[in-house]
Scaffold this motif. Structure first.
Motif, PDB file in Angstrom:
ATOM      1  N   ALA A 151     -10.966  46.043 -28.698  1.00  0.00           N
ATOM      2  CA  ALA A 151     -12.323  46.292 -29.188  1.00  0.00           C
ATOM      3  C   ALA A 151     -13.102  44.988 -29.380  1.00  0.00           C
ATOM      4  O   ALA A 151     -14.284  44.916 -29.054  1.00  0.00           O
ATOM      5  N   LEU A 152     -12.434  43.973 -29.909  1.00  0.00           N
ATOM      6  CA  LEU A 152     -13.094  42.674 -30.106  1.00  0.00           C
ATOM      7  C   LEU A 152     -13.518  42.076 -28.774  1.00  0.00           C
ATOM      8  O   LEU A 152     -14.640  41.593 -28.617  1.00  0.00           O
ATOM      9  N   LEU A 153     -12.620  42.124 -27.788  1.00  0.00           N
ATOM     10  CA  LEU A 153     -12.971  41.604 -26.460  1.00  0.00           C
ATOM     11  C   LEU A 153     -14.103  42.409 -25.831  1.00  0.00           C
ATOM     12  O   LEU A 153     -15.056  41.854 -25.287  1.00  0.00           O
ATOM     13  N   LYS A 154     -14.013  43.730 -25.955  1.00  0.00           N
ATOM     14  CA  LYS A 154     -15.051  44.599 -25.375  1.00  0.00           C
ATOM     15  C   LYS A 154     -16.413  44.327 -25.997  1.00  0.00           C
ATOM     16  O   LYS A 154     -17.423  44.300 -25.303  1.00  0.00           O
ATOM     17  N   SER A 155     -16.435  44.091 -27.314  1.00  0.00           N
ATOM     18  CA  SER A 155     -17.714  43.821 -27.987  1.00  0.00           C
ATOM     19  C   SER A 155     -18.347  42.511 -27.517  1.00  0.00           C
ATOM     20  O   SER A 155     -19.549  42.310 -27.682  1.00  0.00           O
ATOM     21  N   ALA A 158      -8.032  35.752 -30.375  1.00  0.00           N
ATOM     22  CA  ALA A 158      -9.142  36.326 -29.605  1.00  0.00           C
ATOM     23  C   ALA A 158     -10.474  35.751 -30.082  1.00  0.00           C
ATOM     24  O   ALA A 158     -11.334  35.404 -29.265  1.00  0.00           O
ATOM     25  N   ARG A 159     -10.648  35.637 -31.398  1.00  0.00           N
ATOM     26  CA  ARG A 159     -11.883  35.042 -31.922  1.00  0.00           C
ATOM     27  C   ARG A 159     -12.059  33.607 -31.407  1.00  0.00           C
ATOM     28  O   ARG A 159     -13.162  33.209 -31.023  1.00  0.00           O
ATOM     29  N   ASN A 160     -10.976  32.851 -31.419  1.00  0.00           N
ATOM     30  CA  ASN A 160     -11.047  31.471 -30.923  1.00  0.00           C
ATOM     31  C   ASN A 160     -11.404  31.435 -29.441  1.00  0.00           C
ATOM     32  O   ASN A 160     -12.209  30.610 -29.002  1.00  0.00           O
ATOM     33  N   LEU A 161     -10.797  32.310 -28.660  1.00  0.00           N
ATOM     34  CA  LEU A 161     -11.043  32.343 -27.217  1.00  0.00           C
ATOM     35  C   LEU A 161     -12.468  32.768 -26.882  1.00  0.00           C
ATOM     36  O   LEU A 161     -13.001  32.396 -25.840  1.00  0.00           O
ATOM     37  N   LEU A 162     -13.082  33.566 -27.748  1.00  0.00           N
ATOM     38  CA  LEU A 162     -14.428  34.080 -27.502  1.00  0.00           C
ATOM     39  C   LEU A 162     -15.527  33.223 -28.115  1.00  0.00           C
ATOM     40  O   LEU A 162     -16.703  33.552 -27.995  1.00  0.00           O
ATOM     41  N   ASP A 163     -15.172  32.113 -28.746  1.00  0.00           N
ATOM     42  CA  ASP A 163     -16.168  31.239 -29.362  1.00  0.00           C
ATOM     43  C   ASP A 163     -17.255  30.910 -28.343  1.00  0.00           C
ATOM     44  O   ASP A 163     -16.948  30.509 -27.218  1.00  0.00           O
ATOM     45  N   PRO A 164     -18.543  31.091 -28.710  1.00  0.00           N
ATOM     46  CA  PRO A 164     -19.611  30.886 -27.726  1.00  0.00           C
ATOM     47  C   PRO A 164     -19.787  29.447 -27.258  1.00  0.00           C
ATOM     48  O   PRO A 164     -20.372  29.204 -26.204  1.00  0.00           O
ATOM     49  N   VAL A 165     -19.274  28.475 -28.000  1.00  0.00           N
ATOM     50  CA  VAL A 165     -19.424  27.073 -27.606  1.00  0.00           C
ATOM     51  C   VAL A 165     -18.180  26.556 -26.886  1.00  0.00           C
ATOM     52  O   VAL A 165     -18.274  25.987 -25.795  1.00  0.00           O
ATOM     53  N   ASN A 166     -17.002  26.753 -27.477  1.00  0.00           N
ATOM     54  CA  ASN A 166     -15.775  26.170 -26.937  1.00  0.00           C
ATOM     55  C   ASN A 166     -14.739  27.193 -26.489  1.00  0.00           C
ATOM     56  O   ASN A 166     -13.651  26.807 -26.076  1.00  0.00           O
ATOM     57  N   GLY A 167     -15.024  28.466 -26.579  1.00  0.00           N
ATOM     58  CA  GLY A 167     -14.041  29.485 -26.250  1.00  0.00           C
ATOM     59  C   GLY A 167     -13.711  29.537 -24.768  1.00  0.00           C
ATOM     60  O   GLY A 167     -14.604  29.509 -23.919  1.00  0.00           O
ATOM     61  N   GLY A 189     -18.136  41.623 -24.284  1.00  0.00           N
ATOM     62  CA  GLY A 189     -18.392  41.805 -22.864  1.00  0.00           C
ATOM     63  C   GLY A 189     -17.216  41.554 -21.950  1.00  0.00           C
ATOM     64  O   GLY A 189     -17.384  41.412 -20.756  1.00  0.00           O
ATOM     65  N   VAL A 190     -15.999  41.499 -22.522  1.00  0.00           N
ATOM     66  CA  VAL A 190     -14.790  41.273 -21.720  1.00  0.00           C
ATOM     67  C   VAL A 190     -14.031  42.588 -21.619  1.00  0.00           C
ATOM     68  O   VAL A 190     -13.627  43.157 -22.619  1.00  0.00           O
ATOM     69  N   LYS A 191     -13.844  43.049 -20.391  1.00  0.00           N
ATOM     70  CA  LYS A 191     -13.116  44.283 -20.169  1.00  0.00           C
ATOM     71  C   LYS A 191     -11.629  43.968 -19.969  1.00  0.00           C
ATOM     72  O   LYS A 191     -11.271  43.141 -19.128  1.00  0.00           O
ATOM     73  N   CYS A 192     -10.768  44.645 -20.738  1.00  0.00           N
ATOM     74  CA  CYS A 192      -9.331  44.469 -20.593  1.00  0.00           C
ATOM     75  C   CYS A 192      -8.812  45.373 -19.482  1.00  0.00           C
ATOM     76  O   CYS A 192      -9.153  46.551 -19.439  1.00  0.00           O
ATOM     77  N   VAL A 193      -8.034  44.794 -18.597  1.00  0.00           N
ATOM     78  CA  VAL A 193      -7.501  45.533 -17.458  1.00  0.00           C
ATOM     79  C   VAL A 193      -5.991  45.491 -17.520  1.00  0.00           C
ATOM     80  O   VAL A 193      -5.418  44.455 -17.758  1.00  0.00           O
ATOM     81  N   ASP A 200       1.923  44.870 -23.791  1.00  0.00           N
ATOM     82  CA  ASP A 200       2.595  44.366 -24.983  1.00  0.00           C
ATOM     83  C   ASP A 200       1.909  44.954 -26.223  1.00  0.00           C
ATOM     84  O   ASP A 200       0.680  45.006 -26.286  1.00  0.00           O
ATOM     85  N   PRO A 201       2.667  45.409 -27.217  1.00  0.00           N
ATOM     86  CA  PRO A 201       2.066  45.987 -28.421  1.00  0.00           C
ATOM     87  C   PRO A 201       1.186  45.008 -29.203  1.00  0.00           C
ATOM     88  O   PRO A 201       0.391  45.435 -30.038  1.00  0.00           O
ATOM     89  N   LEU A 202       1.293  43.727 -28.934  1.00  0.00           N
ATOM     90  CA  LEU A 202       0.431  42.758 -29.618  1.00  0.00           C
ATOM     91  C   LEU A 202      -1.023  42.864 -29.169  1.00  0.00           C
ATOM     92  O   LEU A 202      -1.918  42.418 -29.868  1.00  0.00           O
ATOM     93  N   PHE A 203      -1.266  43.455 -28.012  1.00  0.00           N
ATOM     94  CA  PHE A 203      -2.629  43.694 -27.557  1.00  0.00           C
ATOM     95  C   PHE A 203      -3.077  45.020 -28.149  1.00  0.00           C
ATOM     96  O   PHE A 203      -3.090  46.056 -27.498  1.00  0.00           O
ATOM     97  N   THR A 204      -3.460  44.971 -29.403  1.00  0.00           N
ATOM     98  CA  THR A 204      -3.780  46.168 -30.183  1.00  0.00           C
ATOM     99  C   THR A 204      -5.156  46.718 -29.815  1.00  0.00           C
ATOM    100  O   THR A 204      -5.922  46.095 -29.078  1.00  0.00           O
ATOM    101  N   GLY A 205      -5.461  47.872 -30.386  1.00  0.00           N
ATOM    102  CA  GLY A 205      -6.790  48.450 -30.212  1.00  0.00           C
ATOM    103  C   GLY A 205      -7.873  47.538 -30.757  1.00  0.00           C
ATOM    104  O   GLY A 205      -8.965  47.423 -30.188  1.00  0.00           O
ATOM    105  N   ALA A 206      -7.581  46.869 -31.875  1.00  0.00           N
ATOM    106  CA  ALA A 206      -8.550  45.929 -32.456  1.00  0.00           C
ATOM    107  C   ALA A 206      -8.787  44.744 -31.522  1.00  0.00           C
ATOM    108  O   ALA A 206      -9.915  44.263 -31.384  1.00  0.00           O
ATOM    109  N   TRP A 207      -7.722  44.260 -30.878  1.00  0.00           N
ATOM    110  CA  TRP A 207      -7.825  43.167 -29.894  1.00  0.00           C
ATOM    111  C   TRP A 207      -8.769  43.579 -28.764  1.00  0.00           C
ATOM    112  O   TRP A 207      -9.700  42.873 -28.414  1.00  0.00           O
TER     113      TRP A 207
END
Length: 99
Positions: free
Chosen positions: A89-93, A58-67, A95-99, A80-87
């Motif tokens: 929260a990181l996306l939400k912070s 998720a950090r790699n995907l959200l990189d402001p230059v190359n993400g 500006g990406v809303k998980c649907v 999938d359980p791999l999409f955790t609460g931390a995952w």
């Protein structure tokens, strides 16, 4: 201004089985697709993905230059359980809303 399709992304896994000296190994490939352009990014490949690995992806995907998700507003994924609460929260912070 971008259309809503250009900021809508989806992600999932697919499996690749390989045959080696010690038998079959199943690799899980995590990918993200931009629905507007149908551009696909293979974000990572791992035998046994876990929550910590997913957070780094998720950090790699959200990189402001190359993400790949730097322009995303929404990300579609399954339960999938791999999409955790931390995952989520990181996306939400970022500006990406998980649907």
């Amino acid at each position: 201004m971008k259309s809503h399709w250009e900021t809508l992304y989806a992600c999932d896994f697919f499996a690749v089985d390989t045959l080696g000296v010690f038998g079959t190994v199943r690799y899980m490939v995590f990918f993200v697709i931009e629905l507007g352009s149908r551009a696909v990014d293979v974000a990572g490949i791992r035998v046994d993905p876990d929550g910590a690995w997913m957070l780094q992806i998720a950090r790699n995907l959200l990189d402001p230059v190359n993400g790949f998700l730097r322009n995303a507003t929404h990300l579609i994924h399954d339960r999938d359980p791999l999409f955790t609460g931390a995952w989520t929260a990181l996306l939400k912070s970022s500006g990406v809303k998980c649907v």
